[in-house]
Design a protein around this motif. Structure first.
Motif, PDB file in Angstrom:
ATOM      1  N   ALA A  97       0.821  -1.205   0.000  1.00 20.89           N
ATOM      2  CA  ALA A  97       0.000   0.000   0.000  1.00 20.89           C
ATOM      3  C   ALA A  97       0.857   1.259   0.000  1.00 20.89           C
ATOM      4  O   ALA A  97       0.569   2.231  -0.705  1.00 20.89           O
ATOM      5  N   LEU A  98       1.930   1.259   0.781  1.00 20.19           N
ATOM      6  CA  LEU A  98       2.838   2.408   0.804  1.00 20.19           C
ATOM      7  C   LEU A  98       3.558   2.561  -0.532  1.00 20.19           C
ATOM      8  O   LEU A  98       3.762   3.686  -1.014  1.00 20.19           O
ATOM      9  N   ALA A  99       3.913   1.435  -1.149  1.00 14.37           N
ATOM     10  CA  ALA A  99       4.549   1.494  -2.469  1.00 14.37           C
ATOM     11  C   ALA A  99       3.588   2.071  -3.504  1.00 14.37           C
ATOM     12  O   ALA A  99       3.996   2.828  -4.394  1.00 14.37           O
ATOM     13  N   GLY A 100       2.302   1.717  -3.369  1.00 13.54           N
ATOM     14  CA  GLY A 100       1.305   2.266  -4.278  1.00 13.54           C
ATOM     15  C   GLY A 100       1.179   3.770  -4.147  1.00 13.54           C
ATOM     16  O   GLY A 100       1.080   4.492  -5.150  1.00 13.54           O
ATOM     17  N   MET A 104      -2.975   6.424 -11.237  1.00 15.95           N
ATOM     18  CA  MET A 104      -4.369   6.124 -10.951  1.00 15.95           C
ATOM     19  C   MET A 104      -5.100   5.638 -12.205  1.00 15.95           C
ATOM     20  O   MET A 104      -5.850   4.653 -12.157  1.00 15.95           O
ATOM     21  N   ASP A 105      -4.885   6.310 -13.319  1.00 21.11           N
ATOM     22  CA  ASP A 105      -5.543   5.899 -14.568  1.00 21.11           C
ATOM     23  C   ASP A 105      -5.128   4.493 -14.986  1.00 21.11           C
ATOM     24  O   ASP A 105      -5.931   3.734 -15.540  1.00 21.11           O
ATOM     25  N   ALA A 106      -3.889   4.129 -14.707  1.00 19.13           N
ATOM     26  CA  ALA A 106      -3.380   2.831 -15.136  1.00 19.13           C
ATOM     27  C   ALA A 106      -3.761   1.703 -14.186  1.00 19.13           C
ATOM     28  O   ALA A 106      -3.848   0.539 -14.615  1.00 19.13           O
ATOM     29  N   LEU A 107      -4.004   2.024 -12.914  1.00 17.86           N
ATOM     30  CA  LEU A 107      -4.136   0.974 -11.906  1.00 17.86           C
ATOM     31  C   LEU A 107      -5.487   0.899 -11.220  1.00 17.86           C
ATOM     32  O   LEU A 107      -5.764  -0.084 -10.528  1.00 17.86           O
ATOM     33  N   ASP A 108      -6.332   1.917 -11.364  1.00 15.25           N
ATOM     34  CA  ASP A 108      -7.581   1.905 -10.597  1.00 15.25           C
ATOM     35  C   ASP A 108      -8.580   0.895 -11.167  1.00 15.25           C
ATOM     36  O   ASP A 108      -8.327   0.235 -12.170  1.00 15.25           O
ATOM     37  N   GLY A 109      -9.712   0.764 -10.500  1.00 15.94           N
ATOM     38  CA  GLY A 109     -10.705  -0.235 -10.878  1.00 15.94           C
ATOM     39  C   GLY A 109     -11.896   0.336 -11.617  1.00 15.94           C
ATOM     40  O   GLY A 109     -12.993  -0.234 -11.549  1.00 15.94           O
ATOM     41  N   THR A 120      -4.580  -4.309  -8.504  1.00 17.46           N
ATOM     42  CA  THR A 120      -3.779  -3.092  -8.323  1.00 17.46           C
ATOM     43  C   THR A 120      -4.589  -1.940  -7.736  1.00 17.46           C
ATOM     44  O   THR A 120      -4.041  -1.099  -7.030  1.00 17.46           O
ATOM     45  N   SER A 121      -5.902  -1.919  -7.993  1.00 16.51           N
ATOM     46  CA  SER A 121      -6.728  -0.831  -7.459  1.00 16.51           C
ATOM     47  C   SER A 121      -6.756  -0.828  -5.939  1.00 16.51           C
ATOM     48  O   SER A 121      -7.023   0.207  -5.320  1.00 16.51           O
ATOM     49  N   VAL A 122      -6.481  -1.971  -5.326  1.00 18.86           N
ATOM     50  CA  VAL A 122      -6.486  -2.072  -3.865  1.00 18.86           C
ATOM     51  C   VAL A 122      -5.303  -1.325  -3.260  1.00 18.86           C
ATOM     52  O   VAL A 122      -5.384  -0.828  -2.129  1.00 18.86           O
ATOM     53  N   PHE A 123      -4.217  -1.218  -4.000  1.00 16.16           N
ATOM     54  CA  PHE A 123      -2.988  -0.662  -3.438  1.00 16.16           C
ATOM     55  C   PHE A 123      -2.694   0.762  -3.900  1.00 16.16           C
ATOM     56  O   PHE A 123      -1.590   1.265  -3.708  1.00 16.16           O
ATOM     57  N   VAL A 124      -3.691   1.413  -4.499  1.00 11.75           N
ATOM     58  CA  VAL A 124      -3.629   2.856  -4.739  1.00 11.75           C
ATOM     59  C   VAL A 124      -4.801   3.480  -3.995  1.00 11.75           C
ATOM     60  O   VAL A 124      -5.816   2.824  -3.758  1.00 11.75           O
ATOM     61  N   GLN A 125      -4.644   4.740  -3.582  1.00 13.66           N
ATOM     62  CA  GLN A 125      -5.646   5.378  -2.728  1.00 13.66           C
ATOM     63  C   GLN A 125      -6.205   6.612  -3.417  1.00 13.66           C
ATOM     64  O   GLN A 125      -5.466   7.361  -4.064  1.00 13.66           O
ATOM     65  N   ASN A 126      -7.517   6.823  -3.255  1.00 13.44           N
ATOM     66  CA  ASN A 126      -8.132   7.992  -3.890  1.00 13.44           C
ATOM     67  C   ASN A 126      -8.932   8.840  -2.900  1.00 13.44           C
ATOM     68  O   ASN A 126      -9.797   9.616  -3.306  1.00 13.44           O
ATOM     69  N   ALA A 169     -10.744   2.732  -6.266  1.00  3.92           N
ATOM     70  CA  ALA A 169      -9.415   2.502  -5.709  1.00  3.92           C
ATOM     71  C   ALA A 169      -9.508   2.520  -4.193  1.00  3.92           C
ATOM     72  O   ALA A 169     -10.459   3.045  -3.617  1.00  3.92           O
ATOM     73  N   GLY A 170      -8.494   1.946  -3.551  1.00  6.78           N
ATOM     74  CA  GLY A 170      -8.432   1.966  -2.092  1.00  6.78           C
ATOM     75  C   GLY A 170      -8.454   0.570  -1.501  1.00  6.78           C
ATOM     76  O   GLY A 170      -9.088  -0.343  -2.039  1.00  6.78           O
ATOM     77  N   SER A 171      -7.767   0.417  -0.384  1.00  3.45           N
ATOM     78  CA  SER A 171      -7.640  -0.882   0.282  1.00  3.45           C
ATOM     79  C   SER A 171      -8.758  -1.146   1.276  1.00  3.45           C
ATOM     80  O   SER A 171      -8.823  -2.225   1.869  1.00  3.45           O
ATOM     81  N   SER A 172      -9.662  -0.191   1.480  1.00  7.47           N
ATOM     82  CA  SER A 172     -10.635  -0.320   2.561  1.00  7.47           C
ATOM     83  C   SER A 172     -11.568  -1.507   2.381  1.00  7.47           C
ATOM     84  O   SER A 172     -11.912  -2.188   3.356  1.00  7.47           O
ATOM     85  N   GLY A 173     -12.010  -1.787   1.146  1.00  5.64           N
ATOM     86  CA  GLY A 173     -12.939  -2.887   0.944  1.00  5.64           C
ATOM     87  C   GLY A 173     -12.361  -4.212   1.400  1.00  5.64           C
ATOM     88  O   GLY A 173     -12.990  -4.961   2.164  1.00  5.64           O
ATOM     89  N   ALA A 174     -11.143  -4.531   0.947  1.00  6.23           N
ATOM     90  CA  ALA A 174     -10.507  -5.786   1.335  1.00  6.23           C
ATOM     91  C   ALA A 174     -10.178  -5.800   2.824  1.00  6.23           C
ATOM     92  O   ALA A 174     -10.222  -6.853   3.475  1.00  6.23           O
ATOM     93  N   THR A 175      -9.857  -4.633   3.385  1.00  6.67           N
ATOM     94  CA  THR A 175      -9.566  -4.554   4.820  1.00  6.67           C
ATOM     95  C   THR A 175     -10.812  -4.861   5.642  1.00  6.67           C
ATOM     96  O   THR A 175     -10.754  -5.604   6.630  1.00  6.67           O
ATOM     97  N   TYR A 176     -11.945  -4.289   5.247  1.00  8.46           N
ATOM     98  CA  TYR A 176     -13.187  -4.549   5.978  1.00  8.46           C
ATOM     99  C   TYR A 176     -13.610  -6.008   5.835  1.00  8.46           C
ATOM    100  O   TYR A 176     -14.138  -6.609   6.781  1.00  8.46           O
TER     101      TYR A 176
END
Length: 240
Positions: free
Chosen positions: A46-49, A60-65, A77-83, A144-151
């Protein structure tokens, strides 16, 4: 006002899952516990993202969902970028680190990583099956964002806590833990029905998968090492 209620209820659901994970793994000192490699790996990604987003304007354009864009890799990849801006990104990464650590200490590293992967891959397929459309929708907050998988991962801990309470029988403390654990899918479903809040829906999915995992796995609860004992040992003590 709607945004405030959305954020407060989303945070409240995370608190319930955090307390459930804490009850499972024990509230002792962190000293003496083994390294939670699930948290180390996922937080590092996540920090690398975020670092990639800061260095590359097109990340974001290349990796989001965004469902309007093609790319088989986007679901991961959308999980490891934040919006969610600075605050949203910090919240996502902090909660990921905490929940992943609690999950690692309870489920063990391989299963915790597997459950997180389920939190990435399963919700959209379940959404399609039941016609919910809650995980990947046209709402840009879900691109984008890791929150869904985290929850999702946090809800597996709530399910495990409820299973433990049911197996252990009645008791004052157990009853409180049971209500805490059961509150996760109840609040999650209420959030989805009232707000179309995808965090609540994936928490329900995670709770169901966590209950199933309890039937096929025998996770262990790590005990803090005695004073003077070397740290980094494996978990001990089966969950009743």
């Amino acid at each position: 006002m709607d945004a405030l209620v959305f954020n407060v209820t989303t945070a409240a659901l995370m608190v319930l899952m955090f307390k459930g994970g804490q009850a499972l793994s024990g509230e002792g000192a962190l000293r003496g516990r083994r390294v939670p490699w699930t948290a180390v790996v996922l937080t590092g990604l996540a920090l690398a993202g975020v670092a990639l987003q800061l260095c590359w304007a097109g990340a974001m354009d290349a990796l989001d969902g965004d469902p309007s864009r093609s790319g088989w890799w986007r679901v991961v990849t959308s999980v490891f970028v934040q919006n969610g801006g600075v605050f949203g990104g910090a919240w996502n990464i902090a909660t990921l680190a905490v929940v992943a650590a609690l999950a690692d200490w309870f489920w063990g590293t391989p299963l915790a990583l597997g459950l997180f992967l389920c939190g990435i891959l399963l919700p959209e397929h379940i959404d399609a099956l039941v016609g919910a459309g809650g995980h990947h929708s046209t709402d840009p907050r879900n691109f984008a964002g890791s929150s869904g998988a985290t929850y999702f991962l946090g809800a597996t801990l709530a399910a495990a806590l409820l299973v433990r309470v049911v197996r252990a029988g009645r008791g004052g403390a157990r009853r409180t833990e049971g209500l805490l654990a059961a509150g996760v899918p109840v609040l999650g479903l209420a959030m989805w029905c009232a707000q179309s809040n995808g965090h609540g829906l994936v928490a329900v999915y995670g709770f169901l998968v966590g209950a199933l995992a309890c039937l096929v796995a025998r996770p262990s609860v790590p005990r803090p090492a005695p004073a003077g004992a070397p740290s980094g040992g494996g978990p001990a003590g089966s969950v009743p």
